[in-house]
Enzyme design. Structure first.
Site, PDB file in Angstrom:
ATOM      1  N   ASP A 133       5.782 -11.646   5.521  1.00  0.00           N
ATOM      2  CA  ASP A 133       5.714 -11.304   7.099  1.00  0.00           C
ATOM      3  C   ASP A 133       5.549 -12.170   7.931  1.00  0.00           C
ATOM      4  O   ASP A 133       4.536 -13.223   7.396  1.00  0.00           O
ATOM      5  CB  ASP A 133       5.037  -9.912   7.304  1.00  0.00           C
ATOM      6  CG  ASP A 133       5.319  -8.712   6.448  1.00  0.00           C
ATOM      7  OD1 ASP A 133       6.459  -8.795   5.984  1.00  0.00           O
ATOM      8  OD2 ASP A 133       4.633  -7.795   6.565  1.00  0.00           O
ATOM      9  N   ASP A 135       3.170 -12.743  11.089  1.00  0.00           N
ATOM     10  CA  ASP A 135       2.343 -11.873  11.895  1.00  0.00           C
ATOM     11  C   ASP A 135       1.944 -12.599  13.406  1.00  0.00           C
ATOM     12  O   ASP A 135       1.792 -13.811  13.274  1.00  0.00           O
ATOM     13  CB  ASP A 135       0.709 -11.773  11.312  1.00  0.00           C
ATOM     14  CG  ASP A 135       0.993 -10.995  10.215  1.00  0.00           C
ATOM     15  OD1 ASP A 135       1.621  -9.837  10.081  1.00  0.00           O
ATOM     16  OD2 ASP A 135       0.450 -11.205   8.939  1.00  0.00           O
TER      17      ASP A 135
END
Length: 204
Positions: A133, A135
């Site tokens: 991911d 962030d």
């Protein structure tokens, strides 16, 4: 110095850390690697709450640092420039490709990169992989128009990896997707999480 959650900081020696640390810290962490400021408070001693990252996702440890031991501080916003992103050895990985697309846009706020992507940018330690991911952190000391936040969310939803955006207010941080979906959020504060509809207002 003012230390904010998600800031990266460095200390002069491993002995600067205090707290109950798991065994992997001694073998995987050294003072050349940054610590991550976390949310907590130490009103009696004034220590900084920090987190330590290991090489594995589950390897996270909480510790404390005396401010006098800090030798360097870097905010996540310093990592979101095109120059920083393009110079990374991980530039071909999807999280950084996504960040480059964001950096090529104009936004009405300051934003930065946290999590594994931010840590990899600073250290060149391979804690990020192609399917990680991305962030992100938006600094919002004042409320901003919901339309602008929705435009950001719409843009990141089309990027080549999953993006999690945290909005930082003077009272704590919250997940942008949760705010846009529900109109209320679990605000992360130094005293613990609070459910609120007013993340920019004083909390009880």
């Amino acid at each position: 110095m003012i230390f904010q959650p998600h800031d990266l900081l460095w200390v002069g020696a491993p002995g600067a850390l205090s707290g109950e640390l798991p065994g992997w810290v001694a073998s995987q962490w050294r003072s050349a690697l940054p610590l991550v400021v976390r949310r907590d408070s130490d009103p009696e001693q004034g220590r900084i709450p920090v987190g330590i990252r290991g090489l594995k996702r589950e390897q996270r440890a909480a510790a404390w640092v005396d401010p006098a031991q800090v030798v360097r501080v870097l905010a996540p916003e310093a990592l979101s420039t095109p120059q920083q992103l393009l110079a990374s050895p991980f530039v071909s990985q999807q999280p950084l490709q996504a960040a480059i697309q964001l950096a090529q846009q104009r936004w009405p706020w300051i934003w930065g990169i946290t999590g594994s992507a931010g840590y990899a940018l600073v250290t060149e330690v391979p804690v990020m992989h192609h399917q990680s991911d991305l962030d992100l952190l938006i600094r919002c000391p004042q409320p901003v128009a919901e339309q602008a936040l929705r435009a950001w969310q719409q843009f990141v939803s089309q990027l080549p990896c999953r993006v999690d955006t945290q909005v930082e207010t003077p009272y704590g941080g919250f997940a942008l997707a949760e705010w846009l979906r529900d109109g209320q959020v679990l605000l992360k504060t130094a005293r613990g999480p609070l459910l609120t509809r007013q993340p920019w207002g004083p909390q009880p």
